[in-house]
Design an enzyme around this catalytic site. Structure first.
Site, PDB file in Angstrom:
ATOM      1  N   ALA A 184      48.917 -61.867 -10.970  1.00 40.75           N
ATOM      2  CA  ALA A 184      47.924 -62.568 -10.160  1.00 40.75           C
ATOM      3  C   ALA A 184      47.296 -61.549  -9.218  1.00 40.75           C
ATOM      4  O   ALA A 184      47.894 -60.506  -8.917  1.00 40.75           O
ATOM      5  CB  ALA A 184      48.595 -63.688  -9.381  1.00 40.75           C
ATOM      6  N   GLY A 212      52.060 -62.727 -13.330  1.00 38.94           N
ATOM      7  CA  GLY A 212      51.275 -63.749 -14.043  1.00 38.94           C
ATOM      8  C   GLY A 212      50.908 -63.338 -15.465  1.00 38.94           C
ATOM      9  O   GLY A 212      50.631 -64.203 -16.307  1.00 38.94           O
ATOM     10  N   GLU A 225      53.974 -64.165 -17.429  1.00 37.43           N
ATOM     11  CA  GLU A 225      54.055 -65.634 -17.440  1.00 37.43           C
ATOM     12  C   GLU A 225      53.064 -66.213 -18.460  1.00 37.43           C
ATOM     13  O   GLU A 225      53.373 -67.169 -19.172  1.00 37.43           O
ATOM     14  CB  GLU A 225      53.793 -66.167 -16.026  1.00 37.43           C
ATOM     15  CG  GLU A 225      54.952 -65.822 -15.084  1.00 37.43           C
ATOM     16  CD  GLU A 225      54.624 -66.005 -13.608  1.00 37.43           C
ATOM     17  OE1 GLU A 225      53.543 -65.554 -13.169  1.00 37.43           O
ATOM     18  OE2 GLU A 225      55.450 -66.593 -12.898  1.00 37.43           O
ATOM     19  N   GLU A 244      57.112 -59.528  -8.497  1.00 33.55           N
ATOM     20  CA  GLU A 244      56.682 -60.206  -7.266  1.00 33.55           C
ATOM     21  C   GLU A 244      57.607 -59.921  -6.086  1.00 33.55           C
ATOM     22  O   GLU A 244      57.187 -59.896  -4.939  1.00 33.55           O
ATOM     23  CB  GLU A 244      56.622 -61.732  -7.505  1.00 33.55           C
ATOM     24  CG  GLU A 244      55.528 -62.179  -8.456  1.00 33.55           C
ATOM     25  CD  GLU A 244      55.925 -62.169  -9.920  1.00 33.55           C
ATOM     26  OE1 GLU A 244      56.981 -61.604 -10.278  1.00 33.55           O
ATOM     27  OE2 GLU A 244      55.169 -62.748 -10.718  1.00 33.55           O
TER      28      GLU A 244
HETATM   29  N1  CAA Z   1      46.166 -57.604  -8.268  1.00 37.47           N
HETATM   30  C1  CAA Z   1      45.067 -56.989  -7.806  1.00 37.47           C
HETATM   31  N2  CAA Z   1      44.717 -55.731  -8.124  1.00 37.47           N
HETATM   32  C2  CAA Z   1      45.537 -55.075  -8.960  1.00 37.47           C
HETATM   33  C3  CAA Z   1      46.702 -55.651  -9.497  1.00 37.47           C
HETATM   34  C4  CAA Z   1      47.006 -56.984  -9.114  1.00 37.47           C
HETATM   35  N3  CAA Z   1      48.073 -57.650  -9.596  1.00 37.47           N
HETATM   36  N4  CAA Z   1      47.318 -54.742 -10.277  1.00 37.47           N
HETATM   37  C5  CAA Z   1      46.558 -53.628 -10.248  1.00 37.47           C
HETATM   38  N5  CAA Z   1      45.470 -53.824  -9.457  1.00 37.47           N
HETATM   39  C6  CAA Z   1      44.396 -52.880  -9.149  1.00 37.47           C
HETATM   40  C7  CAA Z   1      44.872 -51.796  -8.194  1.00 37.47           C
HETATM   41  O1  CAA Z   1      44.791 -52.261  -6.858  1.00 37.47           O
HETATM   42  C8  CAA Z   1      43.866 -50.703  -8.489  1.00 37.47           C
HETATM   43  O2  CAA Z   1      42.640 -51.021  -7.838  1.00 37.47           O
HETATM   44  P1  CAA Z   1      41.760 -49.832  -7.165  1.00 37.47           P
HETATM   45  O3  CAA Z   1      41.395 -48.915  -8.300  1.00 37.47           O
HETATM   46  O4  CAA Z   1      40.595 -50.580  -6.606  1.00 37.47           O
HETATM   47  O5  CAA Z   1      42.635 -49.186  -6.160  1.00 37.47           O
HETATM   48  C9  CAA Z   1      43.620 -50.850  -9.984  1.00 37.47           C
HETATM   49  O6  CAA Z   1      44.049 -52.170 -10.333  1.00 37.47           O
HETATM   50  C10 CAA Z   1      44.439 -49.878 -10.820  1.00 37.47           C
HETATM   51  O7  CAA Z   1      45.800 -50.011 -10.421  1.00 37.47           O
HETATM   52  P2  CAA Z   1      46.709 -48.763  -9.978  1.00 37.47           P
HETATM   53  O8  CAA Z   1      45.860 -47.693  -9.379  1.00 37.47           O
HETATM   54  O9  CAA Z   1      47.813 -49.304  -9.149  1.00 37.47           O
HETATM   55  O10 CAA Z   1      47.211 -48.281 -11.406  1.00 37.47           O
HETATM   56  P3  CAA Z   1      48.566 -47.517 -11.754  1.00 37.47           P
HETATM   57  O11 CAA Z   1      48.459 -47.121 -13.172  1.00 37.47           O
HETATM   58  O12 CAA Z   1      48.864 -46.484 -10.741  1.00 37.47           O
HETATM   59  O13 CAA Z   1      49.722 -48.639 -11.590  1.00 37.47           O
HETATM   60  C11 CAA Z   1      50.673 -50.822 -11.941  1.00 37.47           C
HETATM   61  C12 CAA Z   1      49.727 -49.728 -12.481  1.00 37.47           C
HETATM   62  C13 CAA Z   1      52.088 -50.304 -11.951  1.00 37.47           C
HETATM   63  C14 CAA Z   1      50.548 -52.016 -12.875  1.00 37.47           C
HETATM   64  C15 CAA Z   1      50.263 -51.196 -10.499  1.00 37.47           C
HETATM   65  O14 CAA Z   1      48.860 -51.440 -10.477  1.00 37.47           O
HETATM   66  C16 CAA Z   1      50.951 -52.409  -9.984  1.00 37.47           C
HETATM   67  O15 CAA Z   1      52.102 -52.347  -9.595  1.00 37.47           O
HETATM   68  N6  CAA Z   1      50.226 -53.574  -9.911  1.00 37.47           N
HETATM   69  C17 CAA Z   1      50.752 -54.777  -9.344  1.00 37.47           C
HETATM   70  C18 CAA Z   1      51.703 -55.494 -10.282  1.00 37.47           C
HETATM   71  C19 CAA Z   1      52.277 -56.740  -9.627  1.00 37.47           C
HETATM   72  O16 CAA Z   1      52.888 -56.685  -8.588  1.00 37.47           O
HETATM   73  N7  CAA Z   1      52.060 -57.913 -10.276  1.00 37.47           N
HETATM   74  C20 CAA Z   1      52.513 -59.164  -9.767  1.00 37.47           C
HETATM   75  C21 CAA Z   1      51.423 -59.846  -8.997  1.00 37.47           C
HETATM   76  S1  CAA Z   1      51.957 -61.306  -8.161  1.00 37.47           S
HETATM   77  C22 CAA Z   1      51.989 -62.504  -9.330  1.00 37.47           C
HETATM   78  O17 CAA Z   1      51.645 -62.294 -10.497  1.00 37.47           O
HETATM   79  C23 CAA Z   1      52.448 -63.836  -8.841  1.00 37.47           C
HETATM   80  C24 CAA Z   1      52.524 -64.895  -9.869  1.00 37.47           C
HETATM   81  O18 CAA Z   1      53.496 -65.079 -10.544  1.00 37.47           O
HETATM   82  C25 CAA Z   1      51.404 -65.823 -10.021  1.00 37.47           C
END
Ligand code: CAA
Length: 262
Positions: free
Chosen positions: A66, A111, A114, A134
């Site tokens: 998400a 998500g 999921e 998360e």
């Molecule tokens: N939401 C919003 N933006 C996201 C995102 C997310 N879940 N995942 C990645 N992005 C964005 C980053 O902010 C980044 O944006 P900018 O270029 O504007 O800075 C872009 O995508 C590229 O990401 P990274 O630079 O971080 O890429 P990376 O290769 O270094 O890392 C990754 C990849 C490990 C997937 C890392 O992006 C990451 O950890 N993302 C978050 C994953 C996460 O925590 N997901 C769970 C979300 S909460 C949820 O899903 C709740 C639910 O159950 C409903």
């Protein structure tokens, strides 16, 4: 409705939805949820569509979860509504009367995982990574992860993934039963399409009956599940596909399934 966060197309009776926010690794926001809902309604209403593939645009992610940027300032009520919208969307996906394949081309996190678990089965690129991270954000899965993951891989494995937030490889995900098959990244799309075409050649009534019976029977005791199976079996007998399939076997020819109830 025109779409900006997903790409929707139909090729040879197979619907394809691509999550299309590659700059944010296809993170799911409210627009994605609304557009997905609309596309799934279209698919459910189109009798010519025989299977659906979900995948991610770009070469890094299926869906990285998400959208953290929109959730950051959520009130508890907004969190509740967003979680409920996610649940409804994934129930809608799960209830589609056709087979749905998750084609996991990269990160399937939060998500994203999921969403994949609400599909009928999943194929992954060998480079894909999976997780429920998360916990690292001070929150918890909100689109059904605690429930579908524990049903899929068992309580303690699900707790380990949700509590540690660690990412696992496609091979580990396959060993745990989260994905069905792992392919080299370059072969993933072609292999997924091959199976979608195979599914598209089967009887639509019996595919639907198998899907409904396994989904609805899964949380029931064995006897109740078997009652559901008898109902599904009976429904198949009412179909033109059953006459065609069994007739074709006896006449030693290939069946030509039409997918309509007579
Ligand atoms: N939401 C919003 N933006 C996201 C995102 C997310 N879940 N995942 C990645 N992005 C964005 C980053 O902010 C980044 O944006 P900018 O270029 O504007 O800075 C872009 O995508 C590229 O990401 P990274 O630079 O971080 O890429 P990376 O290769 O270094 O890392 C990754 C990849 C490990 C997937 C890392 O992006 C990451 O950890 N993302 C978050 C994953 C996460 O925590 N997901 C769970 C979300 S909460 C949820 O899903 C709740 C639910 O159950 C409903």
């Amino acid at each position: 409705m025109s779409y900006e966060t997903i790409i929707y197309e139909v090729k040879e009776n197979i619907a394809i939805i691509r999550f299309n926010r590659p700059k944010a690794l296809n993170a799911i926001n409210g627009t994605v949820v609304a557009e997905m809902k609309d596309a799934l309604e279209k698919i459910a209403a189109d009798k010519s569509i025989r299977a659906l593939i979900l995948t991610g645009e770009g070469d890094k992610a299926f869906v990285a979860g998400a959208d953290i940027a929109i959730m950051k300032d959520f009130t508890p009520l907004q969190g509740k509504v967003f979680s409920e919208q996610g649940h409804e969307l994934l129930f809608q996906l799960e209830a589609l009367p056709i087979p749905v394949i998750a084609c996991i081309n990269g990160f399937a996190l939060g998500g994203g995982l999921e969403t994949a678990m609400a599909c009928d089965f999943a194929y992954a690129a060998d480079s894909a990574q999976f997780g429920q991270p998360e916990i690292n954000l001070g929150i918890m899965p909100g689109f059904g992860g605690t429930q579908r993951l524990s049903r899929l891989i068992g309580k303690s494995m699900a707790k380990e993934l949700c509590m540690t937030g660690v990412m696992i490889s496609a091979r580990e995900a396959k060993d745990m039963g989260i994905v069905n098959k792992v392919f080299p990244k370059e072969a993933l799309w072609e292999e997924t399409m091959k199976v979608a075409k195979l599914l598209a050649s089967k009887g639509k009534v019996s595919l639907r009956a198998v899907k409904d019976t396994i989904n609805r029977g899964y949380d029931q005791d064995l006897r109740t599940g078997c009652y559901m199976e008898s109902d599904g079996f009976a429904m198949c007998m009412a179909s033109e596909d059953a006459r065609e399939g069994m007739g074709a076997f006896l006449e030693k020819r290939r069946p030509d399934f039409k997918g309509e109830l007579t």
